[in-house]
Scaffold this active site. Structure first.
Site, PDB file in Angstrom:
ATOM      1  CE1 TYR A  16      20.433  52.554 -15.380  1.00  0.00           C
ATOM      2  CE2 TYR A  16      18.593  51.731 -16.684  1.00  0.00           C
ATOM      3  CZ  TYR A  16      19.619  52.633 -16.494  1.00  0.00           C
ATOM      4  OH  TYR A  16      19.827  53.630 -17.414  1.00  0.00           O
ATOM      5  NE  ARG A  37      18.946  39.807  -4.261  1.00  0.00           N
ATOM      6  CZ  ARG A  37      20.093  39.911  -4.891  1.00  0.00           C
ATOM      7  NH1 ARG A  37      20.773  38.827  -5.187  1.00  0.00           N
ATOM      8  NH2 ARG A  37      20.563  41.091  -5.245  1.00  0.00           N
ATOM      9  CB  SER A  40      20.306  43.315  -1.262  1.00  0.00           C
ATOM     10  OG  SER A  40      20.567  44.373  -2.155  1.00  0.00           O
ATOM     11  CB  SER A 108       9.675  42.736 -14.099  1.00  0.00           C
ATOM     12  OG  SER A 108      10.789  43.512 -14.454  1.00  0.00           O
ATOM     13  CG  ASP A 109       5.434  43.329 -18.737  1.00  0.00           C
ATOM     14  OD1 ASP A 109       5.943  42.206 -18.805  1.00  0.00           O
ATOM     15  OD2 ASP A 109       4.219  43.512 -18.593  1.00  0.00           O
ATOM     16  CE  LYS A 130      10.855  41.239 -19.296  1.00  0.00           C
ATOM     17  NZ  LYS A 130      11.098  42.677 -19.473  1.00  0.00           N
ATOM     18  CG  ASN A 150       8.265  51.455 -26.316  1.00  0.00           C
ATOM     19  OD1 ASN A 150       8.206  50.294 -26.734  1.00  0.00           O
ATOM     20  ND2 ASN A 150       7.245  52.280 -26.374  1.00  0.00           N
ATOM     21  CB  CYS A 151      14.626  52.156 -25.810  1.00  0.00           C
ATOM     22  SG  CYS A 151      14.460  51.057 -27.209  1.00  0.00           S
ATOM     23  N   PRO A 256      21.189  40.471 -26.129  1.00  0.00           N
ATOM     24  CG  PRO A 256      22.900  41.374 -24.819  1.00  0.00           C
ATOM     25  CD  PRO A 256      22.216  40.090 -25.127  1.00  0.00           C
TER      26      PRO A 256
HETATM   27  P1  NAP Z   1      18.383  45.017 -12.131  1.00  0.00           P
HETATM   28  O1  NAP Z   1      18.819  46.370 -11.756  1.00  0.00           O
HETATM   29  O2  NAP Z   1      19.398  44.131 -12.763  1.00  0.00           O
HETATM   30  O3  NAP Z   1      17.834  44.175 -10.858  1.00  0.00           O
HETATM   31  C1  NAP Z   1      16.708  44.552 -10.107  1.00  0.00           C
HETATM   32  C2  NAP Z   1      16.781  43.986  -8.698  1.00  0.00           C
HETATM   33  O4  NAP Z   1      16.497  42.592  -8.668  1.00  0.00           O
HETATM   34  C3  NAP Z   1      18.093  44.061  -7.956  1.00  0.00           C
HETATM   35  O5  NAP Z   1      18.337  45.370  -7.504  1.00  0.00           O
HETATM   36  C4  NAP Z   1      17.888  43.062  -6.813  1.00  0.00           C
HETATM   37  O6  NAP Z   1      17.345  43.677  -5.668  1.00  0.00           O
HETATM   38  C5  NAP Z   1      16.799  42.135  -7.345  1.00  0.00           C
HETATM   39  N1  NAP Z   1      17.172  40.712  -7.349  1.00  0.00           N
HETATM   40  C6  NAP Z   1      16.401  39.712  -6.892  1.00  0.00           C
HETATM   41  N2  NAP Z   1      16.992  38.545  -6.973  1.00  0.00           N
HETATM   42  C7  NAP Z   1      18.200  38.745  -7.509  1.00  0.00           C
HETATM   43  C8  NAP Z   1      19.298  37.895  -7.794  1.00  0.00           C
HETATM   44  N3  NAP Z   1      19.265  36.588  -7.597  1.00  0.00           N
HETATM   45  N4  NAP Z   1      20.395  38.468  -8.348  1.00  0.00           N
HETATM   46  C9  NAP Z   1      20.453  39.792  -8.571  1.00  0.00           C
HETATM   47  N5  NAP Z   1      19.422  40.654  -8.292  1.00  0.00           N
HETATM   48  C10 NAP Z   1      18.309  40.131  -7.755  1.00  0.00           C
HETATM   49  O7  NAP Z   1      17.062  45.102 -13.051  1.00  0.00           O
HETATM   50  P2  NAP Z   1      16.802  46.100 -14.291  1.00  0.00           P
HETATM   51  O8  NAP Z   1      17.950  46.030 -15.234  1.00  0.00           O
HETATM   52  O9  NAP Z   1      16.331  47.416 -13.755  1.00  0.00           O
HETATM   53  O10 NAP Z   1      15.582  45.338 -15.020  1.00  0.00           O
HETATM   54  C11 NAP Z   1      14.228  45.468 -14.608  1.00  0.00           C
HETATM   55  C12 NAP Z   1      13.285  45.275 -15.785  1.00  0.00           C
HETATM   56  O11 NAP Z   1      13.553  46.239 -16.803  1.00  0.00           O
HETATM   57  C13 NAP Z   1      13.396  43.907 -16.498  1.00  0.00           C
HETATM   58  O12 NAP Z   1      12.100  43.479 -16.853  1.00  0.00           O
HETATM   59  C14 NAP Z   1      14.223  44.201 -17.748  1.00  0.00           C
HETATM   60  O13 NAP Z   1      13.932  43.306 -18.797  1.00  0.00           O
HETATM   61  C15 NAP Z   1      13.766  45.602 -18.060  1.00  0.00           C
HETATM   62  N6  NAP Z   1      14.770  46.405 -18.817  1.00  0.00           N
HETATM   63  C16 NAP Z   1      14.325  47.126 -19.872  1.00  0.00           C
HETATM   64  C17 NAP Z   1      15.189  47.940 -20.570  1.00  0.00           C
HETATM   65  C18 NAP Z   1      14.660  48.777 -21.689  1.00  0.00           C
HETATM   66  O14 NAP Z   1      15.446  49.446 -22.359  1.00  0.00           O
HETATM   67  N7  NAP Z   1      13.380  48.797 -21.904  1.00  0.00           N
HETATM   68  C19 NAP Z   1      16.534  48.018 -20.208  1.00  0.00           C
HETATM   69  C20 NAP Z   1      16.978  47.266 -19.101  1.00  0.00           C
HETATM   70  C21 NAP Z   1      16.063  46.459 -18.413  1.00  0.00           C
HETATM   71  P3  NAP Z   1      17.947  43.422  -4.181  1.00  0.00           P
HETATM   72  O15 NAP Z   1      19.421  43.458  -4.314  1.00  0.00           O
HETATM   73  O16 NAP Z   1      17.423  44.580  -3.401  1.00  0.00           O
HETATM   74  O17 NAP Z   1      17.400  42.112  -3.737  1.00  0.00           O
HETATM   75  O1  EMF Z   2      20.580  44.901 -22.674  1.00  0.00           O
HETATM   76  C1  EMF Z   2      19.626  45.186 -23.316  1.00  0.00           C
HETATM   77  O2  EMF Z   2      19.812  45.723 -24.511  1.00  0.00           O
HETATM   78  C2  EMF Z   2      21.151  45.873 -24.904  1.00  0.00           C
HETATM   79  C3  EMF Z   2      21.175  46.157 -26.297  1.00  0.00           C
HETATM   80  C4  EMF Z   2      18.291  44.865 -22.823  1.00  0.00           C
HETATM   81  C5  EMF Z   2      17.967  45.052 -21.427  1.00  0.00           C
HETATM   82  C6  EMF Z   2      17.229  45.763 -22.457  1.00  0.00           C
HETATM   83  C7  EMF Z   2      15.825  45.393 -22.780  1.00  0.00           C
HETATM   84  C8  EMF Z   2      15.174  46.176 -23.733  1.00  0.00           C
HETATM   85  C9  EMF Z   2      13.868  45.891 -24.046  1.00  0.00           C
HETATM   86  O3  EMF Z   2      13.148  46.627 -24.958  1.00  0.00           O
HETATM   87  C10 EMF Z   2      13.730  47.768 -25.519  1.00  0.00           C
HETATM   88  C11 EMF Z   2      15.145  44.355 -22.163  1.00  0.00           C
HETATM   89  C12 EMF Z   2      13.823  44.074 -22.488  1.00  0.00           C
HETATM   90  C13 EMF Z   2      13.178  44.839 -23.431  1.00  0.00           C
HETATM   91  O4  EMF Z   2      11.875  44.583 -23.772  1.00  0.00           O
END
Ligand code: NAP
Ligand code: EMF
Length: 313
Positions: A16, A37, A40, A108-109, A130, A150-151, A256
């Site tokens: 994502y 992977r 994938s 991955s923060d 983390k 952030n978000c 969540p």
């Molecule tokens: P994601 O799309 O769920 O996954 C990222 C990639 O991880 C996948 O495309 C996959 O790549 C790989 N992967 C490796 N091993 C895996 C396994 N066993 N199962 C499934 N996938 C695997 O990740 P994301 O949601 O972008 O999250 C990335 C970071 O952003 C995290 O640190 C999360 O906490 C953070 N985040 C933050 C927010 C926010 O609002 N701040 C929101 C969502 C997420 P391949 O298929 O190519 O191997």
């Molecule tokens: O699913 C989420 O939120 C649903 C309400 C999580 C994945 C989003 C998340 C947000 C963060 O900060 C805003 C993951 C890690 C974070 O630090």
């Protein structure tokens, strides 16, 4: 020119937020590698990256030799792996130590600033993982940048406003007055590549907190009402109810609600000062611009982004 550009390897690049980083890296002219992977199911996006000139390296996260080989080809490593893979990043740290050539690692923060806040237990346990990765990086003396993005803006606009829904009600968590920071995913991609290759950001925490992107739930709803000409009834969920859910829901569904509590009731993206050692991205890179929340809502009105699947299923 290309020889001057850092080579960037992205873990989770097909995901994502990682996909925005890969596109930004390619756009800014970096030779770009994606570690993915062998089986994938993100083939479509991986094919797109290859057609744009990126190199896809196939390997498992526990294949030490493969990791060391892939790392040997690049200068900068960004991990955008998801929640279940957070501790697998220790394998990347181990391989970076052996490779010995990596100039910067961004783990991955990409969310709340985990070293400055304390939150409800389910989210705290997630942040503690983390933090463990950060401490392993420091222990190994690997040059790092920690990005507190952030978000994710489109993700949380979808979650809070349900813009595709015809319902007249919107859920408000707590009073709806706490301020939060929402940044558009495309910008998170660009700014992440910028900081990953900026010497000033080495061994620093970079916080994405542009003034135009700070908003409360109530303000966000009224902005959306103005833009759509609709009127919503607000259904408040009291703080205590959210806390109870975070104590009773099973893992990982308790995460969540704990995040919602931390961000939208307690205001953890806004309730600490940015320190002298930290970098705030909108100030540090005045040549770039964050999409404002107003502009983000305009995107939802005119060119709605695809909703992301839930992060904890
Ligand atoms: P994601 O799309 O769920 O996954 C990222 C990639 O991880 C996948 O495309 C996959 O790549 C790989 N992967 C490796 N091993 C895996 C396994 N066993 N199962 C499934 N996938 C695997 O990740 P994301 O949601 O972008 O999250 C990335 C970071 O952003 C995290 O640190 C999360 O906490 C953070 N985040 C933050 C927010 C926010 O609002 N701040 C929101 C969502 C997420 P391949 O298929 O190519 O191997
Ligand atoms: O699913 C989420 O939120 C649903 C309400 C999580 C994945 C989003 C998340 C947000 C963060 O900060 C805003 C993951 C890690 C974070 O630090």
């Amino acid at each position: 020119m290309e020889e001057d550009m850092s080579k960037i390897l992205v873990f989770g690049g097909s995901g994502y937020i990682g996909s925005h980083m890969v596109r930004a890296s390619i756009k800014l002219g970096h030779p770009t590698y994606v570690y993915s992977r062998p089986h994938s199911d993100h083939t479509e996006v991986l094919n797109e990256f290859q057609s744009l000139g990126a190199i896809v390296v196939k390997g498992q996260l526990d294949d030490h030799e493969k990791l060391v080989l892939a790392l040997g080809e690049v200068d900068v490593v960004i991990s955008a792996l998801a929640y279940p893979q957070v501790l697998d990043q220790i394998n990347i740290v181990e391989a970076i130590k052996v490779a010995g050539n990596i100039k910067r690692f961004l783990p991955s923060d990409f969310g709340c600033e985990e070293d400055r806040i304390s939150v409800l237990p389910p989210f705290q346990a997630f942040l503690d993982k983390k933090k463990k990765v950060r401490r392993a990086i420091e222990e190994a003396n690997i040059p790092y940048t920690y990005v507190s993005a952030n978000c994710f803006g489109a993700y949380f606009v979808n979650y809070l406003l349900c813009p595709y829904d015809q319902r007249q009600e919107i859920t408000v968590y707590g009073t709806g007055e706490a301020k939060a920071v929402l940044n558009y995913e495309k910008d998170i991609g660009i700014y992440t590549i910028k900081v990953a290759t900026d010497p000033k950001a080495c061994n620093r925490v970079v916080i994405f907190r542009p003034r135009t992107n700070i908003i409360s739930q109530l303000e966000l709803i009224s902005l959306w009402e103005k833009k759509t000409g609709r009127n919503f009834s607000k259904i408040h969920v009291p703080e205590q109810e959210i806390v109870t859910l975070s104590n009773t829901l099973l893992d990982p569904l308790n995460i969540p609600v704990s995040i919602i509590h931390s961000v939208f009731v307690k205001g953890v993206t806004m309730n600490f000062e940015i320190g002298e050692e930290d970098i705030e991205a909108s100030v540090a890179y005045p040549d770039l611009k964050f999409t404002t929340i107003e502009e983000l809502l305009d995107i939802f009105l005119h060119d709605p982004p695809k909703p992301a699947s839930a992060a904890f299923e």
